[in-house]
Design a protein around this motif. Sequence first.
Motif, short mmCIF file in Angstrom:
data_model
loop_
_atom_site.label_atom_id
_atom_site.label_comp_id
_atom_site.label_asym_id
_atom_site.label_seq_id
_atom_site.Cartn_x
_atom_site.Cartn_y
_atom_site.Cartn_z
N TYR A 4 -5.65 -3.78 -0.55
CA TYR A 4 -4.37 -3.64 -1.24
C TYR A 4 -4.55 -3.22 -2.69
N GLN A 29 7.82 0.80 3.31
CA GLN A 29 6.52 0.21 3.57
C GLN A 29 5.90 0.74 4.87
N THR A 38 -3.03 1.59 7.20
CA THR A 38 -3.18 0.14 7.06
C THR A 38 -1.93 -0.55 7.59
N THR A 42 -0.47 -5.34 4.07
CA THR A 42 -1.34 -4.85 3.00
C THR A 42 -0.54 -4.03 2.00
N ILE A 43 0.37 -3.20 2.49
CA ILE A 43 1.22 -2.40 1.60
C ILE A 43 2.09 -3.31 0.75
N LYS A 45 1.43 -6.31 -0.27
CA LYS A 45 0.61 -6.90 -1.32
C LYS A 45 0.37 -5.90 -2.45
N ALA A 46 0.15 -4.64 -2.09
CA ALA A 46 -0.07 -3.60 -3.10
C ALA A 46 1.19 -3.42 -3.96
#
Length: 241
Positions: A4, A29, A38, A42-43, A45-46
């Motif tokens: 992330y 997202q 991914t 994870t997106i 979190k980024a």
Amino acid sequence: MYKYQQIAQSLHQMFTDGTYAPGALLPDQEQLAKQFHTTRITIRKAIQLLIVEGVVYSKRGAGTFLRKDYRATTGGISPIDQPLGTTATQPGHKVTSKILGFAARMPNESEQEALVICPTDPVYVIDRVRYVDQQLFSYEHTIMPTAIMTITEDMLKGSIYAALKAHGIAIAGSHRTVYAIKATEEDVKAIGAALNDPVLVIRQVSYSVEGEPFEFSESHFPYENASVTADIELDPRQPAK
């Protein structure tokens, strides 16, 4: 480096190279997950990391946007953006509060934008004077969504951040702006400043680890005890100017 974090860096690069203009709406997202091969988790979190850094913001039902005032940075949370309140920044000292005002109302437009809430989402309005070892330290004007948690006057006499953590809210970071103003009538009443004396102001929006803004506040410091300290790390990859 986690996946992330790598994605957040890649998005930073896209913001810098003009792929996204300031104020632009980012893909949702699911689209970003496909683009970066991914998961949506994870997106998310980024995106949360970018929110804490003050790079993007989310609007319910509208999506995630690059801030209109975005300026290219190397990324990361600087020491000045660490989520620390007066109690945490004054270890070993006794911090007390005088409550000047505590009420609830509907948010104005700037509060809605900062906290990413609707006009019908009520907020707490908290005004406090903070003292360190019985010496005047600052005047705080804080806006918090009532949906975050129930706040009492007893909590306001101590540390709001400690109360949030005890309620299970993990604090990630803050986006801060530091500037100076001439003392207002409110500063005269709250911190005893002379009208038009210089006053240091720290305006901040603080975020939970979920990327949810929970605090929009201004702290005013009389010039006698106003100072800001930050450690600046230069990126060795950047060419000298």
